[in-house]
Design an enzyme around this catalytic site. Sequence first.
Site, PDB file in Angstrom:
ATOM      1  N   ASP A  54       0.824  -1.212   0.000  1.00 40.25           N
ATOM      2  CA  ASP A  54       0.000   0.000   0.000  1.00 40.25           C
ATOM      3  C   ASP A  54       0.857   1.262   0.000  1.00 40.25           C
ATOM      4  O   ASP A  54       2.057   1.233   0.321  1.00 40.25           O
ATOM      5  CB  ASP A  54      -0.895  -0.034   1.254  1.00 40.25           C
ATOM      6  CG  ASP A  54      -2.242   0.634   1.026  1.00 40.25           C
ATOM      7  OD1 ASP A  54      -2.336   1.482   0.123  1.00 40.25           O
ATOM      8  OD2 ASP A  54      -3.184   0.312   1.762  1.00 40.25           O
ATOM      9  N   ASP A  79     -10.854   1.634  -3.289  1.00 43.10           N
ATOM     10  CA  ASP A  79     -11.480   1.292  -2.003  1.00 43.10           C
ATOM     11  C   ASP A  79     -12.994   1.301  -2.133  1.00 43.10           C
ATOM     12  O   ASP A  79     -13.698   0.794  -1.262  1.00 43.10           O
ATOM     13  CB  ASP A  79     -11.072   2.297  -0.925  1.00 43.10           C
ATOM     14  CG  ASP A  79      -9.684   1.998  -0.372  1.00 43.10           C
ATOM     15  OD1 ASP A  79      -9.238   0.847  -0.483  1.00 43.10           O
ATOM     16  OD2 ASP A  79      -9.060   2.931   0.174  1.00 43.10           O
TER      17      ASP A  79
END
Length: 705
Positions: free
Chosen positions: A463, A525
């Site tokens: 990430d 997301d």
Amino acid sequence: MIKKIEDMFFLEGKGFSYVMRISREGYLLHDWFGKKIAPVAYGEDPRGWWCVQTEGADGACLDELRQEYPAYGHTDLRRPAVSVGPGGLALKYDSHRIYPGKPELPGLPSALPDGAETLTVSLRDKDAGVRADLNYTVYENYGVLCRSAVITNESGGVITLDRAFSASVELPRCDLSEIHLHGSWGRERHIAENRLAPGVYDISNARGGSGHQINPFVIIKDIEANEDGGFCLGVMPVYSGNHSTEIEVDQRGRARVNSGINPFMFEKALKPGESFAAPECLLAVGDGLGELSRTFHDFIRDRICRGRFAHAERPILINNWEATYMDFDEEKLLSIAGLAKELGIELFVLDDGWFGKRNNDRCSLGDWVVNLEKLPSGIDGLAKKVNALGLKFGLWFEPEMVSPDSDLYRAHPDWAISSGTRSPGLGRTQLVLDLTRAEVQDYVINAVNSVLDSANIEYVKWDMNRYITDMPRKGFNHEYTLGYYRVMGEIVNSHPNVLFEGCSAGGGRFDAGVLCYMPQIWTSDDTDPMERVYIQYGTSLAYPPSAMGSHVTDGPNQYTRRPVSMKTRGDVALSGNFGYELDITKLPAEDLDAIKAQTALCRELRRTVEYGDFYRLSSPFKNNVGGWMSVEKDKSRAYVTLTKMLFRPNSYFTHIRLKGLDPNARYTDKFTGRTYMGDMLMNRGILVDFPHGDFVTYTMWLIKE
Ligand code: GLA
């Protein structure tokens, strides 16, 4: 095939020709990029009538010539591909080389060389002491041309590059539009199209990574070109830092396209004898957007993605993030994993919160040591228990970051990026490590490797949750990007059996550079299927479904609060690398049954979805229905997904023509048992029998008899 015939270079890849010529004054000119033309020399373009002429000593007005690698300042006053400050350059043909394979670009990822042939043309400005080596690589079996440029200082003093694009292409006319992919967190890669008029368009990003806002992929197309036909040119820098595709439509109606590193805040000083390599840029042409996308998809799957997972069916995963966030213990995780196994899920991924004292997002990044209070048997113990349940185990990292509240920051406060003049800006309460420094790169490599080597970790989610601010000097972002690539290369190459998935606050770093290290990327997301129809449709312009992570999450969705059925959530997520991200232990029995059916279906159709030919059928940006289909390369199977946004009483029928099937074959839709001929589905098409209501899907799983 690459040939030099008289003063012309003819390059051929699958379905295209790329033609250049050396002008009578010695400049390398762009001539043609499009459908194949025979490699037979032909006459030069007329130079036209020009009233306010600027003319070099050789009589050439560069403003009038379509050059392969233009510079600004001498007799060309348009936006250049390369610049070493005022005064300009006049780069002329010096020599060339044609050879099998392709050159490596030091420190940069690039397409694999198998089956490649390369032409390197060296241009020189003897007065300025500058050489530009332009690389052009073609593949017989792919419709992509790879370009890159290496600039060398052949003067006696230091020169400073203030721009060095990877490629420049100049189209002869301007009745064109450009398409780019724009967005934000939770809304990545929506499609924007603008008609090009004289002026300069800078489709760029300067946020440190390739960014949610503007993706490094631009299409320049005939205004009329659509999904199924018309000239389309795609440019895709293989680059994860600040990028730009600049289009200048000039007074003569020509469109110059420069693509590569964003020149804004870029600079590189070259000592005598030093060289600078600009990243590779992929270029392709297509007859229609669909063909262009399929060309990029094939190339990305075969020549950008690498390693054992590049062509592997991707595991169905479950990630604990939206199920628990950072509030978990081993028992909770194992309860999810245990049930996941029963439901047919194959990989359990532990997301953020397993290290340091990370119970919220304000601490511990950089301290990659397991939190034994939460996980008393450590990562190794947890991985063993997950493996014993019959699942693979995967782990989340955010290695480029440091929290001010971390042991790493307390020990090395100077390792965080800072302009030196003020405290750096925080993003999600975190700072970015200065990956331009070798010792910081080494720390990250060792920290991640030692966790990976301590347990049976078979998947990593990498990430990067903030933009890079407070960069201390021009050119820093490129140095950072090279540091990131070194770190990625070392970790990935020493763990060939680990599947890596990129992520950046969702899909904030979705680019071909990342895909050279990690064959899949978390798309967004935002997993609300209605949002995902837009996001996945836009992403598909450039990237194949095998690159897109797509998961089923809670209904109503945690971000949008939109209530969407489990069926629709599953149907949309099944169009990428499939998985789940919700607390399955809290679901009612009918949802668990649905998950069992979805995972079984995924196993059946994932090869078709991940590696088939992708056809867009209906744009959600234009219609109430978003639709696409994947067709197995041999046309034996096809999976069709159509999603209706809103129900309207007595609304128009949805008429869809399928694409890419065998016209002479009979297909059975496994979901309904109905049979159809391929030509009927593609020519007559179908009137779609959507269920009643908002947010519904109609899918077909077509099997050739
Ligand atoms: C980012 C990612 C999410 C999750 C969180 C964890 O937002 O996109 O999927 O991993 O970080 O902090």
